[in-house]
Write an enzyme that holds these catalytic residues in place. Structure first.
Site, PDB file in Angstrom:
ATOM      1  N   ARG A 154      18.248 -21.495  64.321  1.00  0.00           N
ATOM      2  CA  ARG A 154      17.729 -20.282  63.548  1.00  0.00           C
ATOM      3  C   ARG A 154      18.694 -19.302  64.250  1.00  0.00           C
ATOM      4  NH1 ARG A 154      15.579 -22.983  60.323  1.00  0.00           N
ATOM      5  NH2 ARG A 154      13.234 -22.973  59.665  1.00  0.00           N
ATOM      6  N   GLY A 189      22.431 -27.422  56.762  1.00  0.00           N
ATOM      7  CA  GLY A 189      22.097 -28.335  57.556  1.00  0.00           C
ATOM      8  C   GLY A 189      21.588 -29.603  56.706  1.00  0.00           C
ATOM      9  N   HIS A 217      23.562 -21.953  55.881  1.00  0.00           N
ATOM     10  CA  HIS A 217      22.445 -22.403  56.329  1.00  0.00           C
ATOM     11  C   HIS A 217      22.126 -23.862  55.272  1.00  0.00           C
ATOM     12  CE1 HIS A 217      17.915 -22.066  57.891  1.00  0.00           C
ATOM     13  NE2 HIS A 217      18.101 -23.309  57.541  1.00  0.00           N
ATOM     14  N   ASP A 253      25.625 -22.209  61.201  1.00  0.00           N
ATOM     15  CA  ASP A 253      25.146 -22.416  59.806  1.00  0.00           C
ATOM     16  C   ASP A 253      24.150 -21.420  59.778  1.00  0.00           C
ATOM     17  OD1 ASP A 253      24.487 -24.226  57.767  1.00  0.00           O
ATOM     18  OD2 ASP A 253      22.902 -25.010  58.713  1.00  0.00           O
ATOM     19  N   GLY A 274      14.543 -31.540  70.948  1.00  0.00           N
ATOM     20  CA  GLY A 274      13.891 -32.249  70.024  1.00  0.00           C
ATOM     21  C   GLY A 274      14.324 -33.219  69.199  1.00  0.00           C
ATOM     22  N   ARG A 275      13.968 -33.535  67.840  1.00  0.00           N
ATOM     23  CA  ARG A 275      14.420 -34.723  67.126  1.00  0.00           C
ATOM     24  C   ARG A 275      15.951 -34.545  66.830  1.00  0.00           C
ATOM     25  NH1 ARG A 275       9.715 -33.316  64.784  1.00  0.00           N
ATOM     26  NH2 ARG A 275       8.186 -34.736  64.365  1.00  0.00           N
ATOM     27  N   ILE A 276      16.184 -33.287  66.397  1.00  0.00           N
ATOM     28  CA  ILE A 276      17.794 -32.943  66.053  1.00  0.00           C
ATOM     29  C   ILE A 276      18.544 -32.743  67.180  1.00  0.00           C
ATOM     30  CG2 ILE A 276      19.103 -31.076  64.751  1.00  0.00           C
ATOM     31  CD1 ILE A 276      16.610 -30.452  63.152  1.00  0.00           C
ATOM     32  N   GLU A 327      19.822 -13.849  56.890  1.00  0.00           N
ATOM     33  CA  GLU A 327      20.260 -14.552  55.836  1.00  0.00           C
ATOM     34  C   GLU A 327      19.764 -14.261  54.484  1.00  0.00           C
ATOM     35  OE1 GLU A 327      19.460 -18.885  56.657  1.00  0.00           O
ATOM     36  OE2 GLU A 327      20.267 -18.612  58.983  1.00  0.00           O
ATOM     37  N   ARG A 372      12.416 -26.399  77.739  1.00  0.00           N
ATOM     38  CA  ARG A 372      11.336 -25.815  78.725  1.00  0.00           C
ATOM     39  C   ARG A 372      10.767 -26.950  79.637  1.00  0.00           C
ATOM     40  NH1 ARG A 372       7.201 -23.613  74.246  1.00  0.00           N
ATOM     41  NH2 ARG A 372       7.956 -25.462  73.197  1.00  0.00           N
TER      42      ARG A 372
END
Ligand code: 8YV
Length: 313
Positions: A232, A281, A279, A256, A153-155, A261, A175
């Site tokens: 995640r 980022g 966490h 991260d 995706g974007r990241i 968490e 996918r």
């Protein structure tokens, strides 16, 4: 006119809290000594929730808020929000895509460099005075390596673009094939891990990706392989990861995100082949300011009857 009641699930920076207080009657869920009492007293009037990616909004909570019309999430991941419930009850949901992409991708590359080049270990080596007694052990190169990205995706795409500057050979798992990109598509995660020296996880969270990075994937990555996770904690089978790290079936991990968490598994702290982050980022001042603004802009659009800027539902 009365300000609309807004339930805020967790703390935001002071600049966001001050801005929200101006336009809303803010109810601080995380600070309430008795959350049940807060919901009993004010739940009937709450029209909006402002939440964070990791805090989300459960169906149980939303059910208590009959006037709830929008959940504005500070974070791109909405896996902790019950989207099915929201959809079924006409509750709009927004998130903060794009504004955080660069920082999360930067941290993924940073964690890769930190683990492969053992930057925290080198720092300790200098501070502890070990350098004067002899040179530090040799470490792993990043430039030119084969990198697998799980989730494009974007990241994931931003990570791939950054790694092009390191002359890395990038392939990805998703996918379905992503049209218009030059990176090789590998539709099987085990095959991607086998091909990769480094595996970087940028998958969305949620049931569909739970434990996708399992013992088979880690074994395919192998004893010279490094895992980086900025997605995640739920995407990785954490007991399998701890086992693979402790037995050196993979070389190292830069993490991260974790299960449970911020009370993460204590075993991570005793491993010398991990670099850990809280966490963080998206945790730069610049990005968090932009995320807070987008949370407010979506709420403002909703209450003005305008189109939402970044709707999810
Ligand atoms: C944040 C995130 O750390 O975007 C997400 O999905 O998890 C993060 O950017 C979080 O939402 C901030 O509390």
């Amino acid at each position: 006119m009365d300000k609309p009641s807004l339930l805020v699930m967790g703390a935001y920076p002071d600049w966001d809290m001050a801005a929200l207080e101006q336009d809303y009657r803010v109810l601080r869920y995380w600070e309430a000594p008795d959350r049940e009492a807060l919901l009993a007293a004010h739940g009937g009037g709450i029209r909006a929730i402002a939440t964070r990616g990791e805090l989300g909004a459960s169906a149980d909570l939303m059910r208590r808020l009959p006037k709830l019309a929008i959940v504005s999430c500070y974070g791109v991941g909405t896996d902790a929000i019950d989207l099915g419930y929201a959809r079924a009850h006409g509750i709009r949901v927004t998130n903060t895509p794009d504004v955080l992409t660069a920082d999360v991708a930067d941290l993924a590359v940073g964690l890769l460099l930190a683990t492969a080049r053992q930057i925290p270990g080198g720092d300790a080596y200098v501070r502890d005075g070990r350098w004067a007694k002899g040179n530090m052990q040799l470490v792993t190169r990043v430039t030119g390596k084969k990198v697998g990205i799980a989730g494009i995706g974007r990241i994931g795409s931003a990570v791939a673009r950054r790694l092009a500057a390191f002359d890395c050979d990038v392939a990805y798992f998703a996918r379905s094939r992503r049209e218009g990109v030059a990176w090789e598509y590998v539709p099987d995660l085990v095959a991607l891990a086998r091909r990769s020296e480094f595996l970087i996880v940028t998958l969305a969270g949620g049931d569909g990706t739970k434990n996708l990075i399992d013992a088979h994937v880690l074994d395919a990555l192998g004893p010279d392989g490094i895992l980086v996770n900025v997605s995640r904690g739920s995407t990785v089978d954490e007991p399998a990861l701890l086992d693979a790290l402790a037995s050196r079936r993979i070389k190292a991990a830069g993490l991260d995100v974790f299960w449970n968490e911020p009370n993460i598994d204590q075993r991570f702290g005793s491993l010398d082949n991990v670099v850990l982050q809280p966490h963080h980022g998206s945790g730069t001042i610049e990005t968090r300011r932009a995320m807070g603004q987008l949370v407010r802009d979506n709420l403002a659009a909703h209450f003005a009857g305008a189109a939402l800027l970044t709707p999810v539902v």
